[in-house]
Design a protein around this motif. Sequence first.
Motif, PDB file in Angstrom:
ATOM      1  N   GLU A   1     -27.402  16.815  10.751  1.00  0.00           N
ATOM      2  CA  GLU A   1     -26.297  17.103   9.829  1.00  0.00           C
ATOM      3  C   GLU A   1     -25.491  15.837   9.530  1.00  0.00           C
ATOM      4  N   ILE A   2     -25.289  14.993  10.542  1.00  0.00           N
ATOM      5  CA  ILE A   2     -24.597  13.719  10.310  1.00  0.00           C
ATOM      6  C   ILE A   2     -25.412  12.859   9.352  1.00  0.00           C
ATOM      7  N   ALA A   3     -26.731  12.812   9.560  1.00  0.00           N
ATOM      8  CA  ALA A   3     -27.593  12.024   8.667  1.00  0.00           C
ATOM      9  C   ALA A   3     -27.516  12.549   7.235  1.00  0.00           C
ATOM     10  N   LYS A   4     -27.494  13.870   7.094  1.00  0.00           N
ATOM     11  CA  LYS A   4     -27.394  14.452   5.753  1.00  0.00           C
ATOM     12  C   LYS A   4     -26.044  14.106   5.114  1.00  0.00           C
ATOM     13  N   ASP A   5     -24.984  14.137   5.913  1.00  0.00           N
ATOM     14  CA  ASP A   5     -23.669  13.759   5.389  1.00  0.00           C
ATOM     15  C   ASP A   5     -23.660  12.299   4.940  1.00  0.00           C
ATOM     16  N   LEU A   6     -24.329  11.453   5.698  1.00  0.00           N
ATOM     17  CA  LEU A   6     -24.438  10.045   5.314  1.00  0.00           C
ATOM     18  C   LEU A   6     -25.203   9.894   4.004  1.00  0.00           C
ATOM     19  N   SER A   7     -26.285  10.655   3.864  1.00  0.00           N
ATOM     20  CA  SER A   7     -27.062  10.571   2.626  1.00  0.00           C
ATOM     21  C   SER A   7     -26.245  11.046   1.430  1.00  0.00           C
TER      22      SER A   7
END
Length: 272
Positions: A162-168
Amino acid sequence: MLKKVAAINDLSGVGRCSLTVAIPILSALKVQCCPFPTAILSSQTNYPEFTFLDFTNEMDKYKEVWNRLKINFDCIYSGFLGSMEQIDIVSKFIKENKTSLVVVDPVMGDNGELYPTFTKEMCNKIKELVKISTLTTPNLTEACILTDKEYHDNYSRDELIEIAKDLSGLGPENIIITGIIEDDNIINLAYNKAKNKSYFTAVKYNNRSYSGTGDIFTSIVCGLLTNNYDLEFAVKTSTNFIYKTINYTSQFNTDRNDGVMFEIFLGDLISI
């Protein structure tokens, strides 16, 4: 023709990090590394003594010469930036090279803490740089800073995704969150926005830490992506290379500031 990478980072005479690892690693991966220095040091800053020459005042002139020479870069790779002015210069350089793959390593902190030279304002500037990148490679601390999340060291894998998706969501196509400790392993998480696909790569953690391993990791990923290898292969290759160099170096009583003996293993990269 070999592809060109403009590598923006500091240059330390002693201590394997930044440009002193990016140049040989990118060369081993059959990419021309074009150094764009931000500072020149006798030894990296974790040594008890070092000289420091700030290159900020030359950076604009440096890139303007490249512009007048009409040099095209297949990739722009940005590492540690020490001031607001340097971040602005790099942002302008990226915008002037609209077709380049852009790799931003948002060096701001570690272990839940900002580095002493960083302010909230500088972090916001780095976030603006991340927004115009193709790939960003934060550690977990930096990923939390960029997504305004409270840092802790026991995220589940679903939470990390989820953090990676937020970064993307900030803009980058690809995300790699590096150096996550999970039980007795160290893992790297890669996420591709277009495929909505995540990749975890884990190796055993031997509790040894050396300067410059993050720079080696990102340099390998940068070189492989520039030569059109996919994200999963790039992350696995980088993770395994770091694991091998740390295990080898840990056999010797060396200063952690010297970094890992990656030179022994450059043949692995040349053979790709």
